[in-house]
Design a protein around this motif. Structure first.
Motif, PDB file in Angstrom:
ATOM      1  N   VAL A  28      24.835  28.592  42.676  1.00 58.81           N
ATOM      2  CA  VAL A  28      25.465  29.323  41.564  1.00 58.81           C
ATOM      3  C   VAL A  28      26.574  30.277  42.002  1.00 58.81           C
ATOM      4  O   VAL A  28      27.202  30.923  41.159  1.00 58.81           O
ATOM      5  CB  VAL A  28      24.403  30.098  40.751  1.00 58.81           C
ATOM      6  N   SER A  29      26.833  30.388  43.294  1.00 54.30           N
ATOM      7  CA  SER A  29      27.856  31.336  43.742  1.00 54.30           C
ATOM      8  C   SER A  29      28.410  30.939  45.103  1.00 54.30           C
ATOM      9  O   SER A  29      27.782  30.185  45.845  1.00 54.30           O
ATOM     10  CB  SER A  29      27.296  32.764  43.816  1.00 54.30           C
ATOM     11  N   ASP A  30      29.588  31.465  45.393  1.00 54.89           N
ATOM     12  CA  ASP A  30      30.243  31.245  46.686  1.00 54.89           C
ATOM     13  C   ASP A  30      31.024  32.526  46.982  1.00 54.89           C
ATOM     14  O   ASP A  30      32.083  32.761  46.394  1.00 54.89           O
ATOM     15  CB  ASP A  30      31.171  30.032  46.617  1.00 54.89           C
ATOM     16  N   THR A  31      30.494  33.352  47.880  1.00 56.21           N
ATOM     17  CA  THR A  31      31.018  34.705  48.068  1.00 56.21           C
ATOM     18  C   THR A  31      31.307  34.977  49.530  1.00 56.21           C
ATOM     19  O   THR A  31      30.516  34.628  50.406  1.00 56.21           O
ATOM     20  CB  THR A  31      30.007  35.757  47.560  1.00 56.21           C
ATOM     21  N   VAL A  32      32.458  35.627  49.795  1.00 59.83           N
ATOM     22  CA  VAL A  32      32.803  36.076  51.146  1.00 59.83           C
ATOM     23  C   VAL A  32      32.716  37.591  51.174  1.00 59.83           C
ATOM     24  O   VAL A  32      33.279  38.282  50.322  1.00 59.83           O
ATOM     25  CB  VAL A  32      34.220  35.623  51.543  1.00 59.83           C
ATOM     26  N   LEU A  71      34.889  47.264  52.199  1.00 62.11           N
ATOM     27  CA  LEU A  71      34.282  45.940  52.044  1.00 62.11           C
ATOM     28  C   LEU A  71      34.988  45.204  50.919  1.00 62.11           C
ATOM     29  O   LEU A  71      35.016  45.672  49.783  1.00 62.11           O
ATOM     30  CB  LEU A  71      32.792  46.067  51.721  1.00 62.11           C
ATOM     31  N   ARG A  72      35.565  44.060  51.256  1.00 62.60           N
ATOM     32  CA  ARG A  72      36.190  43.197  50.250  1.00 62.60           C
ATOM     33  C   ARG A  72      35.213  42.056  49.931  1.00 62.60           C
ATOM     34  O   ARG A  72      34.710  41.393  50.840  1.00 62.60           O
ATOM     35  CB  ARG A  72      37.524  42.650  50.761  1.00 62.60           C
ATOM     36  N   VAL A  73      34.984  41.855  48.648  1.00 64.54           N
ATOM     37  CA  VAL A  73      34.050  40.826  48.192  1.00 64.54           C
ATOM     38  C   VAL A  73      34.846  39.782  47.424  1.00 64.54           C
ATOM     39  O   VAL A  73      35.362  40.043  46.334  1.00 64.54           O
ATOM     40  CB  VAL A  73      32.944  41.432  47.304  1.00 64.54           C
ATOM     41  N   TRP A  74      34.950  38.586  48.012  1.00 66.41           N
ATOM     42  CA  TRP A  74      35.764  37.505  47.452  1.00 66.41           C
ATOM     43  C   TRP A  74      34.867  36.500  46.734  1.00 66.41           C
ATOM     44  O   TRP A  74      33.896  36.006  47.325  1.00 66.41           O
ATOM     45  CB  TRP A  74      36.512  36.765  48.559  1.00 66.41           C
ATOM     46  N   SER A  75      35.215  36.164  45.506  1.00 65.48           N
ATOM     47  CA  SER A  75      34.496  35.121  44.778  1.00 65.48           C
ATOM     48  C   SER A  75      35.215  33.780  44.857  1.00 65.48           C
ATOM     49  O   SER A  75      34.780  32.801  44.245  1.00 65.48           O
ATOM     50  CB  SER A  75      34.314  35.520  43.309  1.00 65.48           C
ATOM     51  N   ASN A  76      36.295  33.725  45.618  1.00 64.41           N
ATOM     52  CA  ASN A  76      37.086  32.497  45.773  1.00 64.41           C
ATOM     53  C   ASN A  76      37.389  32.324  47.263  1.00 64.41           C
ATOM     54  O   ASN A  76      38.245  33.011  47.817  1.00 64.41           O
ATOM     55  CB  ASN A  76      38.377  32.609  44.955  1.00 64.41           C
ATOM     56  N   PHE A  77      36.658  31.404  47.905  1.00 63.21           N
ATOM     57  CA  PHE A  77      36.852  31.211  49.338  1.00 63.21           C
ATOM     58  C   PHE A  77      38.261  30.732  49.654  1.00 63.21           C
ATOM     59  O   PHE A  77      38.849  31.113  50.672  1.00 63.21           O
ATOM     60  CB  PHE A  77      35.837  30.204  49.882  1.00 63.21           C
ATOM     61  N   GLY A  78      38.821  29.896  48.799  1.00 65.31           N
ATOM     62  CA  GLY A  78      40.176  29.390  49.027  1.00 65.31           C
ATOM     63  C   GLY A  78      41.185  30.517  49.139  1.00 65.31           C
ATOM     64  O   GLY A  78      42.100  30.466  49.973  1.00 65.31           O
ATOM     65  N   LYS A  79      41.044  31.547  48.298  1.00 67.72           N
ATOM     66  CA  LYS A  79      41.948  32.686  48.355  1.00 67.72           C
ATOM     67  C   LYS A  79      41.748  33.478  49.647  1.00 67.72           C
ATOM     68  O   LYS A  79      42.718  33.933  50.269  1.00 67.72           O
ATOM     69  CB  LYS A  79      41.732  33.593  47.146  1.00 67.72           C
ATOM     70  N   TYR A  80      40.490  33.644  50.049  1.00 68.98           N
ATOM     71  CA  TYR A  80      40.225  34.367  51.299  1.00 68.98           C
ATOM     72  C   TYR A  80      40.853  33.650  52.493  1.00 68.98           C
ATOM     73  O   TYR A  80      41.584  34.252  53.283  1.00 68.98           O
ATOM     74  CB  TYR A  80      38.719  34.520  51.535  1.00 68.98           C
TER      75      TYR A  80
END
Length: 228
Positions: free
Chosen positions: A57-61, A82-91
């Motif tokens: 249900v999620s993909d978080t960096v 702390l940066r929390v990314w919900s889009n791995f492609g953007k990270y």
């Protein structure tokens, strides 16, 4: 009224037992290690470490680093961001822009086993404060200034990531101190400056952690992925 579409049932020989299929891990923990890069003629040898947690249900960096104000020699201290990314492609696109190679050390686990690592980061977020000024309107990114400040020897990107892994696997770091080698990464001036802060008691450099994970760590890596 259209005719109902006919369907046929057929028996497909199973390649694996039902029990084995049901027990397959549905989630992943990624230790992301970014290598050195050059920017504007300057060598950045320190590297970077972050954690990616993938569930159904999620993909978080979770990306801790020097993204706020810094102080000290070579920017060794500063705000713990702390940066929390919900889009791995953007990270990973941001890492690729630096022309650095990021290696993902991937562990296949059940979603329930990701909870201690997620809870570790959630605890830091709960005690911190939102920094929307660092988000720049990016909907896939939330940024928090933690109560814990950043320090090059730790807490830093590597030690925070190790803390998250150790929340799942308490033996994750066993034997890692044999790979402590600041000389393989830091310049003479950087090593001299860091000596003022004392000797760290755990790995704090991404490159040292990468060599540890490439060798024979206590927790077996299921696969490696490289970006770009």
């Amino acid at each position: 009224m259209p005719e109902p579409r006919r369907t046929e049932s057929r028996t497909v020989p199973a390649r694996e037992s039902v029990v084995r299929v049901e027990m397959a891990p549905d989630s992943e923990f990624h230790m992301l290690i970014g290598g050195p890069y050059e920017q504007d003629g300057e060598q950045h040898r320190y590297g970077h470490t972050a954690v990616r947690i993938k569930t159904p249900v999620s993909d978080t960096v979770f990306d801790f680093g020097r993204y706020g104000a810094t102080t000290g020699d070579f920017g060794a201290e500063g705000e713990g961001i702390l940066r929390v990314w919900s889009n791995f492609g953007k990270y990973i696109a941001g890492e690729n822009v630096l022309d650095r190679t990021t290696t993902a050390y991937v562990y296949r686990i059940f979603s329930r086993h990701t909870r201690p690592a997620a809870a570790f980061f959630e605890g830091h977020v709960a005690g911190g404060r939102r920094r929307e000024d660092l988000e720049l309107g990016r909907s896939y990114l939330r940024v928090f200034q933690l109560q814990q400040s950043y320090h090059a020897l730790g807490p830093n990107c590597t030690t925070i990531s190790l803390d998250a892994a150790s929340a799942i696997w308490p033996t994750y770091e066993e034997g890692s101190m044999e790979y402590m080698d600041p000389g393989a990464v830091l310049s003479f001036a950087e090593r001299a400056a860091l000596k003022l802060y004392g000797t760290p008691d755990r790995l704090f450099l991404p490159e040292n952690l990468q060599r540890f994970l490439d060798d024979e760590p206590p927790i077996r890596v299921d696969r490696k992925e490289t970006y770009p």
